[in-house]
Design an enzyme around this catalytic site. Structure first.
Site, mmCIF file in Angstrom:
data_model
loop_
_atom_site.group_PDB
_atom_site.id
_atom_site.type_symbol
_atom_site.label_atom_id
_atom_site.label_comp_id
_atom_site.label_asym_id
_atom_site.label_seq_id
_atom_site.Cartn_x
_atom_site.Cartn_y
_atom_site.Cartn_z
ATOM 1 N N TYR A 1 -5.900 87.195 9.325
ATOM 2 C CA TYR A 1 -5.586 87.641 7.932
ATOM 3 C C TYR A 1 -5.210 86.048 7.411
ATOM 4 O O TYR A 1 -4.235 85.570 8.301
ATOM 5 C CB TYR A 1 -4.424 88.661 7.633
ATOM 6 C CG TYR A 1 -5.454 90.018 7.987
ATOM 7 C CD1 TYR A 1 -5.625 90.425 9.326
ATOM 8 C CD2 TYR A 1 -5.677 90.717 6.839
ATOM 9 C CE1 TYR A 1 -6.337 91.542 9.479
ATOM 10 C CE2 TYR A 1 -6.160 91.933 7.118
ATOM 11 C CZ TYR A 1 -6.661 92.614 8.243
ATOM 12 O OH TYR A 1 -7.164 93.761 8.534
ATOM 13 N N GLU A 2 -5.118 85.811 6.081
ATOM 14 C CA GLU A 2 -4.803 84.450 5.695
ATOM 15 C C GLU A 2 -3.262 84.393 5.613
ATOM 16 O O GLU A 2 -2.621 83.471 5.411
ATOM 17 C CB GLU A 2 -5.347 84.086 4.225
ATOM 18 C CG GLU A 2 -4.964 85.322 2.974
ATOM 19 C CD GLU A 2 -5.536 84.999 1.910
ATOM 20 O OE1 GLU A 2 -6.841 84.499 1.915
ATOM 21 O OE2 GLU A 2 -5.268 85.645 0.916
ATOM 22 N N SER A 3 -2.417 85.475 5.930
ATOM 23 C CA SER A 3 -1.052 85.554 5.933
ATOM 24 C C SER A 3 -0.530 84.817 7.126
ATOM 25 O O SER A 3 0.723 84.411 7.258
ATOM 26 C CB SER A 3 -0.341 86.649 5.735
ATOM 27 O OG SER A 3 -0.806 87.559 6.480
ATOM 28 N N GLY A 4 -1.574 84.357 8.087
ATOM 29 C CA GLY A 4 -1.226 83.519 9.358
ATOM 30 C C GLY A 4 -1.140 84.441 10.474
ATOM 31 O O GLY A 4 -0.858 83.742 11.579
#
Lengths: 287, 260
Positions: free
Chosen positions: B54-57
């Site tokens: 996920y792009e949150s890391g």
């Protein structure tokens, strides 16, 4: 060295009308209490910078604090629209809002360039994307070695970064863990930084040696505001209040119900109102 | 696998058909909402070793309930590792480590370009949508793109007001002309059918129709004259296993989001 001060004093001391302010936190550790304090102190003409202007920027925009928004995704995550953000752009209420819109990758790179004291950031991006047609700050640069054309955008250099961290030690060093987003870059790119924290501890204890710790001398003000990220969350302290994010849709849809909520929960309160949310996490077992 | 069942909703069929497109060895960049449901269903059924990012890391995350946001604590708690957002976009996405980007959108055209920015003029929008977020670079940096969207005339339009992230380009030739090496959208999964790009024109063409759906239903719910591939098959019905895992996951998710 960071000074410990009340959130009221920190905002009064660090943020002026017309400042370029980046309140960061990628879903996690969003500095809601600090945003409320900015609203209470009626700051005006701010340029607000944030990758994901969610509820906190919806509130600042709806209360007329911002002239301009620099962003890459403006929604209520998993729920839908940000109604105050939309009302400002679609109907200029309560005032017109200029926008400078990027992609996430561009903003992340631009913060990094700011922290690295570079004038601009570059990346392989915006290919075939119409944003490059409407945002004059999206340009290109040619690699001097390969000839590849890359997207370029100015570094983000805010006047003030505002973040929420898990805890500070007595010297004002602050610790972030979990999803750390772009907060380190935002603080290091800014002239001044306000950090709210859940608590102050004598020592951080056994942390991972690669934990994100911002030294006291990179921060202007540290403010102890337990629960200060709510309805966002603080890993190991309390969980994301997803039910509030869902409820915000109805609260914010209508101008009157929004203003009534802001009066009751922001204008008539202080930072201490967040303490009720600083309960031990139900789900999170990181600490 | 157990026997097929007819007792499913169109949305369940869409999610299940989307999950089936993923492979155990994929490294998948997951969009929030419908893509997240499909990706986690794949992980809980036929692709237990899929890497979800996920792009949150959060890398190689294994949530037991679906996240409401792209960065719920559940994603970090169950991840192999969590990196900063600049690192996520620079090293992992731009670095070419992602095999599949899984996207949704507000609007799509026949060449699988997506609009999540505005309806109407950019400077005076009729509807201001959230914007691109990670999508513009997910679209070009992942090896291929799967898209999941429910069909409607409002969402499947003849001409997009704004291209937030490029599929195959405004007329289907732009992506190739730019020399982009990744494949772009190779699958579009809707609540009625599965589409794949025509090998020559890159127009998304029906390759599989979900059980109980007619061609006229498909044609009445999109804004362009739909094209069918030379061979069109019927999508296999959801199995009992697939439906049970999906429904359990969504029941857990509903309960978790109401409690918090």
């Amino acid at each position: 060295m960071a000074e410990f001060m009340s959130l009221r004093d920190a905002v009064a001391h660090c943020i002026g009308d017309g400042d370029r302010v980046a309140m960061e936190g990628f879903t996690h550790l969003i500095p809601h209490a600090a945003g409320h304090e900015v609203i209470r102190q009626q700051r005006k003409h701010l340029t607000l910078v944030r990758m994901t202007p969610d509820i906190i920027y919806d509130q600042l925009i709806g209360m007329g604090c911002a002239d301009k928004l620099v962003f890459s995704w403006g929604g209520n995550p998993g729920v839908g629209s940000l109604h105050r953000f939309r009302d400002a752009i679609e109907n200029k209420w309560p005032q017109p809002l200029d926008i400078e819109e990027h992609s996430h990758a561009a903003m992340a790179n631009a913060y990094e360039a700011g922290a690295a004291n570079l004038p601009f950031a570059m990346m392989r991006g915006y290919l075939g994307a119409d944003l490059s047609l409407v945002n004059p700050n999206i340009r290109s640069v040619t690699c001097p070695f390969t000839g590849e054309v890359l997207a370029a955008m100015p570094a983000i250099r805010p006047d003030v970064a505002v973040i929420h961290a898990l805890r500070a030690d007595r010297e004002g060093n602050v610790l972030l863990e979990g999803i750390t987003g772009v907060q380190k870059e935002a603080v290091l790119a800014s002239k001044r930084a306000i950090v709210t924290v859940e608590e102050v501890v004598d020592t951080f204890g056994p942390t991972n040696r690669n934990a994100v710790i911002l030294p006291s001398w990179t921060i202007t003000a540290v403010c102890v505001v337990p629960g200060g990220a709510h309805p966002s969350y603080a890993q190991g302290y309390y969980s994301r209040d997803n039910s509030f994010y869902i409820a915000w849709d109805a609260i914010s849809r209508d101008r009157d119900s929004f203003l009534a909520w802001m009066t009751r929960h922001v204008l008539e309160q202080g930072p201490e109102a967040f303490a009720v949310h600083a309960r031990p996490a139900k789900a999170s077992k990181l600490s | 696998m157990s026997a097929a069942t007819a007792n499913h909703t169109p949305t369940e069929m869409m999610t299940i058909a989307a999950a089936r497109a993923l492979r155990n060895e994929d490294v998948c960049f997951v969009g929030i909402g419908a893509p997240s449901a499909a990706c986690n269903l794949a992980r809980l059924t036929h692709a237990p070793n899929i890497t979800l990012i996920y792009e949150s890391g959060t890398i190689a995350t294994r949530p037991t309930v679906l996240p409401l946001s792209i960065g719920d604590g559940e994603l970090c708690d169950t991840a192999l590792t969590t990196v900063s957002v600049p690192e996520m976009f620079r090293y992992w996405l731009q670095g070419g480590r992602i095999s599949v980007g899984f996207l949704g959108g507000a609007q799509i055209d026949r060449f699988a370009n997506l609009n999540t920015t505005v309806v109407g003029a950019y400077d005076a929008p009729k509807v201001r949508l959230p914007g691109g977020g990670g999508a513009p670079e997910i679209a070009s940096n992942c090896q291929e793109i799967f898209i999941i969207m429910a069909q409607s005339k409002r969402a499947f339009v003849d001409r997009l007001d704004f291209i937030t992230s490029m599929g195959h380009g405004r007329t289907g030739v732009e992506r190739r002309a730019m020399g982009i090496k990744t494949k772009g959208p190779t699958r579009l999964i809707t609540d009625m059918a599965i589409y794949a790009p025509d090998p020559e024109t890159c127009e998304m063409s029906v390759v599989s129709i979900h059980p109980g759906i007619s061609r006229s239903q498909i044609e009445d719910s999109l804004g362009w004259p739909v094209r069918y591939a030379a061979e069109v098959v019927e999508t296999p019905s959801p199995t009992h296993d697939e439906l049970e895992v999906l429904r359990d996951m969504q029941a857990r998710t509903r309960q978790a989001h109401q409690q918090s």
